[in-house]
Design a protein around this motif. Structure first.
Motif, PDB file in Angstrom:
ATOM      1  N   GLN A 153       9.649  57.979  90.454  1.00 13.17           N
ATOM      2  CA  GLN A 153      10.285  58.146  91.763  1.00 13.17           C
ATOM      3  C   GLN A 153       9.637  59.277  92.576  1.00 13.17           C
ATOM      4  N   GLU A 154       9.261  60.344  91.875  1.00 14.58           N
ATOM      5  CA  GLU A 154       8.683  61.506  92.560  1.00 14.58           C
ATOM      6  C   GLU A 154       7.276  61.192  93.072  1.00 14.58           C
ATOM      7  N   ASP A 155       6.615  60.176  92.460  1.00 11.32           N
ATOM      8  CA  ASP A 155       5.235  59.857  92.858  1.00 11.32           C
ATOM      9  C   ASP A 155       5.169  58.965  94.100  1.00 11.32           C
ATOM     10  N   PHE A 156       6.274  58.309  94.394  1.00 13.50           N
ATOM     11  CA  PHE A 156       6.258  57.333  95.495  1.00 13.50           C
ATOM     12  C   PHE A 156       5.835  58.027  96.798  1.00 13.50           C
ATOM     13  N   ALA A 157       4.795  57.489  97.429  1.00 10.69           N
ATOM     14  CA  ALA A 157       4.225  58.171  98.600  1.00 10.69           C
ATOM     15  C   ALA A 157       4.938  57.785  99.901  1.00 10.69           C
ATOM     16  N   ARG A 176       7.428  47.704 105.161  1.00  7.62           N
ATOM     17  CA  ARG A 176       7.856  46.987 103.952  1.00  7.62           C
ATOM     18  C   ARG A 176       8.981  47.804 103.303  1.00  7.62           C
ATOM     19  N   VAL A 177      10.178  47.260 103.346  1.00  2.00           N
ATOM     20  CA  VAL A 177      11.356  48.029 102.926  1.00  2.00           C
ATOM     21  C   VAL A 177      11.977  47.395 101.676  1.00  2.00           C
ATOM     22  N   ALA A 285       5.215  49.011  98.894  1.00  2.00           N
ATOM     23  CA  ALA A 285       6.379  49.311  99.744  1.00  2.00           C
ATOM     24  C   ALA A 285       6.113  50.569 100.562  1.00  2.00           C
ATOM     25  N   ASP A 286       6.689  50.592 101.764  1.00  2.00           N
ATOM     26  CA  ASP A 286       6.618  51.794 102.607  1.00  2.00           C
ATOM     27  C   ASP A 286       7.906  52.614 102.522  1.00  2.00           C
ATOM     28  N   VAL A 287       9.005  51.916 102.217  1.00  2.26           N
ATOM     29  CA  VAL A 287      10.316  52.572 102.249  1.00  2.26           C
ATOM     30  C   VAL A 287      11.164  52.056 101.085  1.00  2.26           C
ATOM     31  N   VAL A 288      11.872  52.954 100.413  1.00  2.00           N
ATOM     32  CA  VAL A 288      12.910  52.523  99.468  1.00  2.00           C
ATOM     33  C   VAL A 288      14.246  53.033 100.010  1.00  2.00           C
TER      34      VAL A 288
END
Ligand code: FAD
Length: 368
Positions: A153-157, A176-177, A285-288
Motif C-alpha cells: 500500500q505504501e508503494d502505490f504511486a 483509472r479508479v 490504477a491512478d486512484v484507489v
C-alpha cells in the motif's frame, strides 16, 4: 487552572444522536446550561451530514428520516432528500427546541476525578472542563474512517483516499479508479465515477443487491418487526442484513443498466503501478478509493479504560457496563437497534435519557 463547570449531563456530539438525546433531556425538564449541555467539535450544525459528498441522498423519504418531536419537512426537489436537506433539518431542530449546543468545542477526554471516583465525570475540552453526573457520548463514526491494510500500500504511486474525503467525480475524469468495498457507499460512488472514469470495483465478497423496490422504508419495517419479536421473547426473525446490503437507488440502478455495476474479487496487494490479484494478474490504477467504512470515534473515552476486545465499549442498552455514569448513543446497532439511523436513534436516545434521569433525579422522573 479554571475550575470545572458543574452540570447534570454533558452530551458529547450534536449530530442526530446528540440532538435526539438533548430533545429528551429537555422534555424531562432539565435546565439548558446548568442541567445539560451539548458540546460539539463542528463549527456548524449537521454532524456528519455536513461533510458527505454533494450527490448523497437519503435512502428514505423525509417521514422515515425524522428525529423525535418534529417530522422532517418535505424536500423541495423530487426524490429522497439530499444531505443538504438533512443539515438544514438538524440546524432547525437545534433552534426549534432551543437546545444548548456549544459548537466548536472539542472534548479531548472524559475521566474519573482522582479525589471523587464515584461522584462526577470530568469532561475536558478546548473550552474548559465540565463536571457531570452523567455523560452521553454521541460522537458518531465520521471522525474515524477505516482503511484496511494491504501489502504494498505504501508503494502505490497514485492517489489513495477514503470515501470520507471524496467530494465529487470531477477530479477523477479520465483516470483509472479502483473502488474498494461492498456496501452502499462503494456502489453509489461507482455509479457516478463510472460515468467519467475507468472504474474497477473490488469487493471481499460478491455484493448483495436488495430488490429494486426495497428502500429505507422497507428496511425500517424489517428492523421494527425484528425488534418487536425480540422484545416479545420470540425467535430472531433475522435483520435487514439477511435481505442484502445495497439499496438500488436511482443512480445505482442506472449504473446497472449501463453494465457498470460489476464487481471483481478483492486484490491481494498493491504495487507502485496498481493492484495485483492472488493469481498474479495485475491492473494499472491512478486512484484507489477506499469505501471501507468507519469505526466508532471513542478516543475521548480512553482514560476510562472501557474498551473490550471487539474495540467497542460493552454496553447494556446504552449504558457502559464498566461505567454507569456513561451512555453511548448512535454508533451502530450495539447501542440499540437502528441507533445509527435518523429514524432509529430516537428510541435509543429516549432509553438513554430515561436511565440518566432516573440516576440523577430518582426513578419517578417522567420521560417520553
Ligand atoms: P455524526 O453525525 O457523526 O455526529 C457526531 C458529532 O460529534 C459531530 O458533529 C462531531 O463534530 C461531534 N464530535 C465528534 N467527536 C467529538 C469530540 N471529541 N468532541 C466534541 N464533538 C465531537 N442514515 C439514515 O438514517 N439514512 C440514510 O440514508 C443514511 N445514509 C448514510 C450515508 C452515508 C454515506 C453514511 C456514512 C451514513 C448514512 N446514514 C444514514 C447513517 C447515519 O445516519 C449517519 O452516519 C449519521 O451521521 C450518524 O449520526 P451521529 O449523530 O451518530 O454521528
Amino acid at each position: 487552572m479554571t475550575p470545572a463547570t458543574f452540570v447534570d449531563v454533558v452530551v458529547i456530539g450534536a449530530g442526530q444522536a446528540g440532538l435526539a438525546t438533548a430533545f429528551y433531556l429537555r422534555r424531562a425538564g432539565l435546565t439548558p446550561g446548568s442541567g445539560y449541555v451539548v458540546l460539539d467539535a463542528g463549527s456548524q450544525p449537521g454532524g456528519a451530514w455536513s461533510h458527505v459528498w454533494p450527490s448523497l441522498r437519503l435512502f428514505s423519504p423525509p417521514e422515515y428520516s425524522s428525529l423525535p418531536g418534529w417530522l422532517m419537512p418535505p424536500a423541495q426537489a423530487p426524490g429522497f432528500p439530499p444531505a443538504t436537506h438533512v443539515v438544514e433539518y438538524l440546524t432547525r431542530y437545534e433552534q426549534r427546541y432551543d437546545l444548548p449546543v456549544r459548537h466548536g468545542v472539542r472534548v479531548s477526554q472524559v475521566r474519573r476525578a482522582d479525589d471523587d471516583p464515584h461522584g462526577r465525570l470530568l469532561v475536558d475540552s478546548d473550552a474548559g472542563t465540565w463536571a457531570a453526573r452523567a455523560v452521553v457520548s454521541a460522537t458518531g463514526t465520521w471522525g474515524r474512517p477505516f482503511v484496511p491494510h494491504y501489502p504494498g500500500q505504501e508503494d502505490f504511486a497514485g492517489q489513495q483516499l477514503h470515501s470520507a474525503r471524496y467530494s465529487g467525480p470531477e477530479e477523477f475524469t479520465g483516470r483509472r479508479v479502483v473502488i474498494v468495498g461492498g456496501g452502499n457507499t462503494a456502489a453509489q460512488l461507482l455509479a457516478e465515477l463510472s460515468e467519467v472514469a475507468e472504474t474497477t470495483w473490488a469487493t471481499l465478497r460478491p455484493p448483495k443487491f436488495l430488490p429494486d423496490d426495497v428502500d429505507g422504508r422497507a428496511l425500517f419495517r424489517v428492523a421494527t418487526a425484528r425488534r418487536r419479536a425480540l422484545d416479545a421473547g420470540g425467535p430472531d426473525p433475522g435483520g435487514v442484513a439477511s435481505l442484502g446490503d445495497i439499496v438500488m437507488v436511482p443512480p445505482v440502478k442506472a449504473a446497472r443498466d449501463r453494465g457498470d455495476l460489476v464487481a471483481v474479487p478483492i486484490f491481494s496487494r498493491l504495487t507502485a503501478a496498481g493492484i495485483v490479484w492472488p493469481d498474479g494478474r495485475s491492473q494499472a490504477a491512478d486512484v484507489v478509493l477506499w469505501c471501507t467504512g468507519f469505526r466508532p470515534d471513542l478516543a475521548h473515552l480512553s482514560p476510562l479504560g472501557l474498551r473490550g476486545s471487539s474495540g467497542h465499549i460493552t454496553t447494556e442498552g446504552t449504558r457502559a457496563l464498566g461505567e454507569p455514569r456513561l451512555h453511548l448513543v448512535g454508533y451502530g446497532d450495539w447501542t440499540g437497534p437502528g441507533s445509527a439511523t435518523l429514524i432509529g436513534v430516537g428510541r435509543t436516545a429516549r432509553e438513554a435519557v430515561s436511565e440518566v434521569v432516573a440516576r440523577i433525579q430518582g426513578p419517578a422522573s417522567p420521560v417520553g
